[in-house]
Design a protein around this motif. Structure first.
Motif, PDB file in Angstrom:
ATOM      1  N   LEU A  64      47.326  27.654  83.439  1.00  0.00           N
ATOM      2  CA  LEU A  64      46.070  26.784  83.441  1.00  0.00           C
ATOM      3  C   LEU A  64      44.995  27.178  82.408  1.00  0.00           C
ATOM      4  N   LEU A  65      44.879  28.740  82.344  1.00  0.00           N
ATOM      5  CA  LEU A  65      44.096  29.407  81.395  1.00  0.00           C
ATOM      6  C   LEU A  65      44.571  29.440  79.770  1.00  0.00           C
ATOM      7  N   SER A  66      45.895  29.135  79.469  1.00  0.00           N
ATOM      8  CA  SER A  66      46.469  29.268  78.509  1.00  0.00           C
ATOM      9  C   SER A  66      45.599  27.362  77.467  1.00  0.00           C
ATOM     10  N   VAL A  67      45.915  26.599  78.895  1.00  0.00           N
ATOM     11  CA  VAL A  67      45.865  25.023  78.525  1.00  0.00           C
ATOM     12  C   VAL A  67      43.963  25.252  77.800  1.00  0.00           C
ATOM     13  N   ARG A  68      43.520  25.821  79.067  1.00  0.00           N
ATOM     14  CA  ARG A  68      41.533  25.458  78.425  1.00  0.00           C
ATOM     15  C   ARG A  68      42.046  26.813  76.872  1.00  0.00           C
ATOM     16  N   ARG A  69      42.280  27.950  76.695  1.00  0.00           N
ATOM     17  CA  ARG A  69      41.678  28.102  75.758  1.00  0.00           C
ATOM     18  C   ARG A  69      42.365  27.625  74.182  1.00  0.00           C
ATOM     19  N   VAL A  70      43.752  27.116  74.666  1.00  0.00           N
ATOM     20  CA  VAL A  70      44.202  26.443  73.156  1.00  0.00           C
ATOM     21  C   VAL A  70      43.632  25.216  73.112  1.00  0.00           C
ATOM     22  N   THR A  71      43.248  24.039  74.083  1.00  0.00           N
ATOM     23  CA  THR A  71      42.439  23.133  73.849  1.00  0.00           C
ATOM     24  C   THR A  71      40.591  23.124  74.036  1.00  0.00           C
ATOM     25  N   GLN A  72      40.287  23.732  74.476  1.00  0.00           N
ATOM     26  CA  GLN A  72      38.945  24.165  74.571  1.00  0.00           C
ATOM     27  C   GLN A  72      38.186  25.366  73.716  1.00  0.00           C
ATOM     28  N   GLU A  73      38.581  26.522  74.076  1.00  0.00           N
ATOM     29  CA  GLU A  73      38.269  27.275  73.507  1.00  0.00           C
ATOM     30  C   GLU A  73      38.747  27.593  72.055  1.00  0.00           C
ATOM     31  N   ASN A  74      39.511  27.322  71.062  1.00  0.00           N
ATOM     32  CA  ASN A  74      39.579  28.115  70.268  1.00  0.00           C
ATOM     33  C   ASN A  74      39.231  26.366  68.820  1.00  0.00           C
ATOM     34  N   GLN A  75      39.456  27.999  67.779  1.00  0.00           N
ATOM     35  CA  GLN A  75      38.280  27.007  66.896  1.00  0.00           C
ATOM     36  C   GLN A  75      39.432  25.789  66.221  1.00  0.00           C
ATOM     37  N   GLY A  76      40.763  25.635  65.857  1.00  0.00           N
ATOM     38  CA  GLY A  76      41.660  24.617  65.953  1.00  0.00           C
ATOM     39  C   GLY A  76      41.964  23.857  66.909  1.00  0.00           C
ATOM     40  N   LYS A  77      40.619  23.721  68.013  1.00  0.00           N
ATOM     41  CA  LYS A  77      41.190  22.389  69.183  1.00  0.00           C
ATOM     42  C   LYS A  77      41.843  21.138  68.878  1.00  0.00           C
ATOM     43  N   ARG A  78      41.161  21.112  67.526  1.00  0.00           N
ATOM     44  CA  ARG A  78      41.361  19.147  66.857  1.00  0.00           C
ATOM     45  C   ARG A  78      42.082  19.431  66.010  1.00  0.00           C
ATOM     46  N   THR A  79      43.018  20.618  65.746  1.00  0.00           N
ATOM     47  CA  THR A  79      43.943  20.023  64.682  1.00  0.00           C
ATOM     48  C   THR A  79      45.192  19.911  65.206  1.00  0.00           C
ATOM     49  N   ALA A  80      45.987  19.021  64.581  1.00  0.00           N
ATOM     50  CA  ALA A  80      47.147  18.396  65.231  1.00  0.00           C
ATOM     51  C   ALA A  80      48.392  19.694  64.414  1.00  0.00           C
ATOM     52  N   GLY A  81      49.378  19.587  65.245  1.00  0.00           N
ATOM     53  CA  GLY A  81      50.704  19.702  64.382  1.00  0.00           C
ATOM     54  C   GLY A  81      51.737  18.837  64.235  1.00  0.00           C
ATOM     55  N   THR A  82      52.596  19.652  63.672  1.00  0.00           N
ATOM     56  CA  THR A  82      53.435  18.852  63.077  1.00  0.00           C
ATOM     57  C   THR A  82      54.095  17.129  63.939  1.00  0.00           C
ATOM     58  N   ASP A  83      53.442  17.192  65.550  1.00  0.00           N
ATOM     59  CA  ASP A  83      54.245  16.549  66.309  1.00  0.00           C
ATOM     60  C   ASP A  83      52.462  15.427  66.173  1.00  0.00           C
ATOM     61  N   GLY A  84      51.670  15.318  65.983  1.00  0.00           N
ATOM     62  CA  GLY A  84      50.872  14.649  65.570  1.00  0.00           C
ATOM     63  C   GLY A  84      49.916  14.983  67.167  1.00  0.00           C
ATOM     64  N   GLN A  85      50.753  15.723  67.881  1.00  0.00           N
ATOM     65  CA  GLN A  85      48.973  15.167  69.575  1.00  0.00           C
ATOM     66  C   GLN A  85      47.674  16.512  69.198  1.00  0.00           C
ATOM     67  N   LYS A  86      47.379  15.356  69.840  1.00  0.00           N
ATOM     68  CA  LYS A  86      45.912  15.985  70.206  1.00  0.00           C
ATOM     69  C   LYS A  86      45.557  16.122  71.365  1.00  0.00           C
ATOM     70  N   VAL A  87      44.639  16.766  72.083  1.00  0.00           N
ATOM     71  CA  VAL A  87      43.907  16.844  73.101  1.00  0.00           C
ATOM     72  C   VAL A  87      42.649  16.970  73.272  1.00  0.00           C
ATOM     73  N   LYS A  88      41.938  16.195  73.253  1.00  0.00           N
ATOM     74  CA  LYS A  88      40.253  15.988  73.220  1.00  0.00           C
ATOM     75  C   LYS A  88      39.893  15.524  74.911  1.00  0.00           C
ATOM     76  N   THR A  89      40.578  15.491  75.394  1.00  0.00           N
ATOM     77  CA  THR A  89      39.639  14.869  76.966  1.00  0.00           C
ATOM     78  C   THR A  89      40.608  15.503  77.788  1.00  0.00           C
ATOM     79  N   PRO A  90      39.892  15.394  78.882  1.00  0.00           N
ATOM     80  CA  PRO A  90      39.857  16.211  80.447  1.00  0.00           C
ATOM     81  C   PRO A  90      41.106  15.090  81.183  1.00  0.00           C
ATOM     82  N   GLN A  91      41.215  13.938  80.826  1.00  0.00           N
ATOM     83  CA  GLN A  91      42.658  13.448  81.316  1.00  0.00           C
ATOM     84  C   GLN A  91      43.691  14.188  80.308  1.00  0.00           C
TER      85      GLN A  91
END
Length: 152
Positions: A64-91
């Motif tokens: 839970l903490l890792s998902v929160r850090r990667v998708t909410q707290e980190n500066q690169g949270k809106r950057t997609a990788g090679t898979d093109g996946q972005k996590v923007k919403t709580p769902q």
């Protein structure tokens, strides 16, 4: 050794709401495990250090903490990788946590290579991992830095 942290949060059913997570409890459990790892390291009980690090790697709180850090707290949270996946919403975060419940080490996907300009006019390559790889890195980082006693 049973994963008591996973039992305590009540993960018998899948996570349904991101807002239902009690972050104070999650942080307390991670802090407690990290302190136990640090104490065992200071006392040179290496078998206990290894088992506690495995416990921290498997713990639901760490996920839970890792998902929160990667998708909410980190500066690169809106950057997609090679898979093109972005996590923007709580769902999306809930879906990601439920996919990661049974964490198994696996092969990483290739990083996305982009070039950023330097001050001298040249370009420097930067590798951007996928969201799943960033979560795995955050989980391992949390377990490894517990030995040093440094806050992350």
């Amino acid at each position: 050794m049973k994963d008591r942290v996973r039992k305590d949060i009540g993960t018998k059913e899948a996570l349904t709401q991101w807002s239902d997570i009690n972050w104070k409890t999650v942080n307390k459990r991670i802090k407690n495990l990290r302190q136990r790892i640090y104490r065992a390291t200071q006392e040179k009980r290496w078998n206990q250090v290894r088992s506690l690090m495995k416990l921290l790697m498997r713990s639901y709180s760490n996920l839970l903490l890792s998902v929160r850090r990667v998708t909410q707290e980190n500066q690169g949270k809106r950057t997609a990788g090679t898979d093109g996946q972005k996590v923007k919403t709580p769902q999306d975060r809930v879906k990601l946590v439920n996919e990661w419940k049974d964490f198994q080490p696996r092969r990483v996907k290739p990083t996305k290579r982009i070039y950023i300009p330097k001050s001298n006019g040249k370009h420097r390559p930067v590798g951007i991992p996928t969201i799943n790889d960033r979560i795995a890195q955050a989980m391992v980082k949390n377990a490894l830095f517990a030995n040093l006693g440094s806050p992350i």
